[in-house]
Design a protein around this motif. Structure first.
Motif, mmCIF file in Angstrom:
data_model
loop_
_atom_site.group_PDB
_atom_site.id
_atom_site.type_symbol
_atom_site.label_atom_id
_atom_site.label_comp_id
_atom_site.label_asym_id
_atom_site.label_seq_id
_atom_site.Cartn_x
_atom_site.Cartn_y
_atom_site.Cartn_z
ATOM 1 N N ALA A 261 0.538 4.373 -2.637
ATOM 2 C CA ALA A 261 -0.677 3.861 -3.395
ATOM 3 C C ALA A 261 -0.919 4.215 -4.534
ATOM 4 O O ALA A 261 -1.298 3.475 -5.606
ATOM 5 C CB ALA A 261 -2.009 3.947 -2.594
ATOM 6 N N VAL A 262 -0.082 5.253 -5.289
ATOM 7 C CA VAL A 262 -0.345 5.962 -6.474
ATOM 8 C C VAL A 262 0.968 6.029 -7.281
ATOM 9 O O VAL A 262 0.943 6.227 -8.274
ATOM 10 C CB VAL A 262 -0.960 7.415 -6.361
ATOM 11 C CG1 VAL A 262 -2.312 7.446 -5.636
ATOM 12 C CG2 VAL A 262 -0.116 8.395 -5.557
ATOM 13 N N ARG B 2 2.488 8.644 8.571
ATOM 14 C CA ARG B 2 2.200 7.334 8.116
ATOM 15 C C ARG B 2 1.308 7.033 7.087
ATOM 16 O O ARG B 2 1.302 6.499 6.390
ATOM 17 C CB ARG B 2 2.009 6.270 9.246
ATOM 18 C CG ARG B 2 3.131 6.072 10.293
ATOM 19 C CD ARG B 2 2.780 5.065 11.605
ATOM 20 N NE ARG B 2 1.882 5.484 12.472
ATOM 21 C CZ ARG B 2 2.389 6.022 13.491
ATOM 22 N NH1 ARG B 2 3.549 6.343 13.765
ATOM 23 N NH2 ARG B 2 1.692 6.322 14.378
ATOM 24 N N ASP B 3 0.234 8.097 7.492
ATOM 25 C CA ASP B 3 -0.933 7.974 6.432
ATOM 26 C C ASP B 3 -0.502 8.531 4.986
ATOM 27 O O ASP B 3 -1.007 7.967 3.810
ATOM 28 C CB ASP B 3 -2.036 8.660 6.859
ATOM 29 C CG ASP B 3 -2.921 7.968 7.950
ATOM 30 O OD1 ASP B 3 -2.601 6.810 8.539
ATOM 31 O OD2 ASP B 3 -3.494 8.778 8.653
ATOM 32 N N ALA B 4 0.457 9.497 5.185
ATOM 33 C CA ALA B 4 0.893 10.227 3.827
ATOM 34 C C ALA B 4 1.516 9.214 3.180
ATOM 35 O O ALA B 4 1.593 8.895 1.832
ATOM 36 C CB ALA B 4 1.476 11.413 4.194
ATOM 37 N N ALA C 207 1.483 5.881 3.162
ATOM 38 C CA ALA C 207 0.655 5.058 2.793
ATOM 39 C C ALA C 207 -0.160 5.288 1.389
ATOM 40 O O ALA C 207 -0.123 4.710 0.404
ATOM 41 C CB ALA C 207 -0.200 4.405 3.536
ATOM 42 N N ARG C 208 -0.568 6.620 1.371
ATOM 43 C CA ARG C 208 -1.282 7.363 0.461
ATOM 44 C C ARG C 208 -0.302 7.484 -0.782
ATOM 45 O O ARG C 208 -0.780 7.264 -2.196
ATOM 46 C CB ARG C 208 -1.759 8.753 0.753
ATOM 47 C CG ARG C 208 -2.687 9.377 -0.372
ATOM 48 C CD ARG C 208 -3.414 10.621 0.277
ATOM 49 N NE ARG C 208 -4.469 10.172 1.285
ATOM 50 C CZ ARG C 208 -5.272 10.915 1.753
ATOM 51 N NH1 ARG C 208 -5.025 12.174 1.777
ATOM 52 N NH2 ARG C 208 -5.899 10.697 3.049
ATOM 53 N N ILE C 209 0.793 8.041 -0.654
ATOM 54 C CA ILE C 209 1.890 8.221 -1.729
ATOM 55 C C ILE C 209 2.154 6.822 -2.232
ATOM 56 O O ILE C 209 2.217 6.756 -3.858
ATOM 57 C CB ILE C 209 2.999 8.949 -1.190
ATOM 58 C CG1 ILE C 209 2.551 10.376 -0.981
ATOM 59 C CG2 ILE C 209 4.334 8.972 -2.468
ATOM 60 C CD1 ILE C 209 3.891 11.119 -0.177
ATOM 61 N N ARG D 116 7.583 2.465 -6.060
ATOM 62 C CA ARG D 116 6.744 2.316 -4.897
ATOM 63 C C ARG D 116 7.527 1.195 -4.035
ATOM 64 O O ARG D 116 7.715 1.277 -2.726
ATOM 65 C CB ARG D 116 5.486 1.520 -5.300
ATOM 66 C CG ARG D 116 4.735 1.181 -3.823
ATOM 67 C CD ARG D 116 3.443 0.816 -4.093
ATOM 68 N NE ARG D 116 3.175 -0.450 -4.808
ATOM 69 C CZ ARG D 116 2.585 -0.408 -6.015
ATOM 70 N NH1 ARG D 116 2.118 0.612 -6.739
ATOM 71 N NH2 ARG D 116 2.458 -1.524 -6.613
#
Length: 233
Positions: free
Chosen positions: A101-102, A93-95, A97-99, A108
């Protein structure tokens, strides 16, 4: 980006003609693109008539994916978030969100609205409480003390060198070298009674053990792994 990914898949020098053919461009265009990558910091060894190979570590900014790659990433992260142990699920889930974001806005949007979903499992998966200690020991190259109950109920105590966790739909399997048997053994996570990491390091690196284990499976004709592993790492 396409040329960079193509070079990453080849660990040995590959000819300019072969690269140009795979990219469906002229040899002149290929040489221009190689020069462009070099100008941006890519360490590409080689020259016309010899072949080209790119040293690992170069990342071309900004982070960019194709639509198909976005779908593959999202499907994989959704599977891990649903089927993984709590630590791995949180990482997925963190990955994501990080992907997100960029990525550029259009990609996106594709990531957030991907229609490739993970369905409810028809089989109840094995408990995953012991998976994170396994992964930690593998990352650290540490031995583990194992208490194992086989399918017949017999208890054994072993010292193992863990090097891989295999995720099946119905179970999680720890692959390790077993000091008691002097051979490779596969342990179902739901049959592990107790697992304790030791401070003693494994005598062999995990990649050496993994390669030997894969060869053993291939020689034995076992089907614990897919026919082909197409990932470039």
């Amino acid at each position: 980006m396409q040329l960079m990914q193509l070079l990453r898949r080849h660990r040995r020098p590959v000819s300019g003609w072969e690269l140009a053919g795979e990219m469906a461009v002229s040899l002149r265009t290929l040489y221009r693109d190689i020069a462009s990558l070099k100008a941006q910091g890519a360490e590409i060894d080689g020259e016309p008539g010899y072949g080209y190979v790119m040293k690992p570590g170069f990342v071309l900014p900004p982070l960019m994916f194709s639509s198909v790659e976005v779908e593959a990433l999202m499907l994989g992260m959704r599977w891990v978030a649903d089927r993984g142990d709590p630590v791995l699920a949180a990482g997925a889930r963190d990955a994501a969100a990080r992907i997100a974001a960029v990525l550029p806005r259009a990609l996106r949007r594709e990531l957030e609205t991907s229609a490739l979903l993970v369905g409810t499992s028809l089989r109840k998966s094995a408990p995953t409480a012991t998976i994170e200690p396994m992964r930690a020991a593998i990352r650290g190259g540490l031995k583990m003390k194992l208490t194992y109950r086989d399918k017949q109920g017999a208890i054994s105590h072993r010292v193992i060198w863990p090097f891989a966790v295999v995720y099946f739909e119905e179970a999680r399997v720890l692959a390790a070298w077993c000091e008691l048997r002097g051979d490779f053994r596969n342990f179902r996570a739901d049959l592990i009674v107790q697992l304790e990491p030791l401070e003693e390091r494994q005598p062999k690196p995990k990649n050496v053990l993994l390669d030997a284990w894969r060869q053993m499976l291939k020689t034995s004709g076992l089907t614990i792994l897919p026919e082909s592993d197409s990932l470039p790492f």
